[in-house]
Design a protein around this motif. Structure first.
Motif, PDB file in Angstrom:
ATOM      1  N   THR A 176      -3.809   0.767  -9.076  1.00 34.83           N
ATOM      2  CA  THR A 176      -4.202  -0.268  -8.118  1.00 34.83           C
ATOM      3  C   THR A 176      -4.664  -1.525  -8.846  1.00 34.83           C
ATOM      4  O   THR A 176      -5.543  -1.468  -9.708  1.00 34.83           O
ATOM      5  CB  THR A 176      -5.321   0.255  -7.206  1.00 34.83           C
ATOM      6  N   LEU A 181       0.847  -1.185   0.000  1.00 33.02           N
ATOM      7  CA  LEU A 181       0.000   0.000   0.000  1.00 33.02           C
ATOM      8  C   LEU A 181       0.885   1.238   0.000  1.00 33.02           C
ATOM      9  O   LEU A 181       1.823   1.343   0.800  1.00 33.02           O
ATOM     10  CB  LEU A 181      -0.886  -0.011   1.247  1.00 33.02           C
ATOM     11  N   THR A 195      -1.764  -1.392  -4.020  1.00 31.05           N
ATOM     12  CA  THR A 195      -2.864  -0.473  -3.751  1.00 31.05           C
ATOM     13  C   THR A 195      -2.311   0.937  -3.592  1.00 31.05           C
ATOM     14  O   THR A 195      -1.405   1.161  -2.781  1.00 31.05           O
ATOM     15  CB  THR A 195      -3.626  -0.870  -2.478  1.00 31.05           C
ATOM     16  N   SER A 204      -3.346   4.736  -2.693  1.00 30.97           N
ATOM     17  CA  SER A 204      -4.395   5.568  -2.102  1.00 30.97           C
ATOM     18  C   SER A 204      -4.259   7.011  -2.570  1.00 30.97           C
ATOM     19  O   SER A 204      -3.155   7.497  -2.827  1.00 30.97           O
ATOM     20  CB  SER A 204      -4.314   5.504  -0.581  1.00 30.97           C
ATOM     21  N   GLN A 216      -0.522  -7.813  -4.564  1.00 29.56           N
ATOM     22  CA  GLN A 216      -1.459  -6.684  -4.565  1.00 29.56           C
ATOM     23  C   GLN A 216      -0.702  -5.357  -4.454  1.00 29.56           C
ATOM     24  O   GLN A 216       0.166  -5.198  -3.583  1.00 29.56           O
ATOM     25  CB  GLN A 216      -2.435  -6.807  -3.404  1.00 29.56           C
ATOM     26  N   PRO A 223      -3.751   6.259  -8.239  1.00 28.13           N
ATOM     27  CA  PRO A 223      -4.799   5.336  -7.775  1.00 28.13           C
ATOM     28  C   PRO A 223      -5.236   4.350  -8.858  1.00 28.13           C
ATOM     29  O   PRO A 223      -5.558   3.193  -8.543  1.00 28.13           O
ATOM     30  CB  PRO A 223      -5.935   6.282  -7.379  1.00 28.13           C
TER      31      PRO A 223
END
Length: 121
Positions: A90, A11, A118, A120, A116, A87
């Motif tokens: 993602t 993230l 991600t 933000s 993954q 974003p």
């Protein structure tokens, strides 16, 4: 048996960077093209970048200038340096490699399990 194992997702805030890697292991004679693709929820998988055994690269237009694919042939590893993340980047990022297991063998495409990423806002 050949395995591709990815690591390095996570993230990050918009504008940040990540550098996932993908290592191939097992019975490997030669690796030709290595590539990264991604799949966002509800969307089709798309090719992000690829690199040949000789080092030639190709990128989808949305990541040109922000992402850099590289490989270490001695380690059978491919990397994806991702800068200025947005974003819309993602997705689950998966690596793939065209691998020949013996001098007379056929080339087969193997896939990693995915990592993954991600971003933000």
């Amino acid at each position: 048996q050949v395995q591709l194992v990815e690591s390095g997702g996570g993230l990050v805030q918009a504008g940040g960077s990540l550098r996932p890697s993908c290592a191939a292991s097992g019975s490997i004679f030669r690796i030709d093209v290595m590539a990264w693709s991604r799949q966002a929820p509800g969307k089709q998988r798309e090719l992000v970048a690829l690199i040949t055994s000789g080092g030639s690269t190709n990128y989808r237009s949305a990541v040109k200038g922000r992402f850099t694919i590289s490989r270490d042939n001695a380690k059978n590893t491919v990397y994806l340096q991702m800068n200025s993340l947005k974003p819309e980047d993602t997705a689950v990022y998966s690596c793939a490699a065209d691998i020949r297991q013996s001098i007379a063998g056929v080339t087969t495409t193997y896939w990693g399990q995915g990592t993954q990423v991600t971003v933000s806002s």
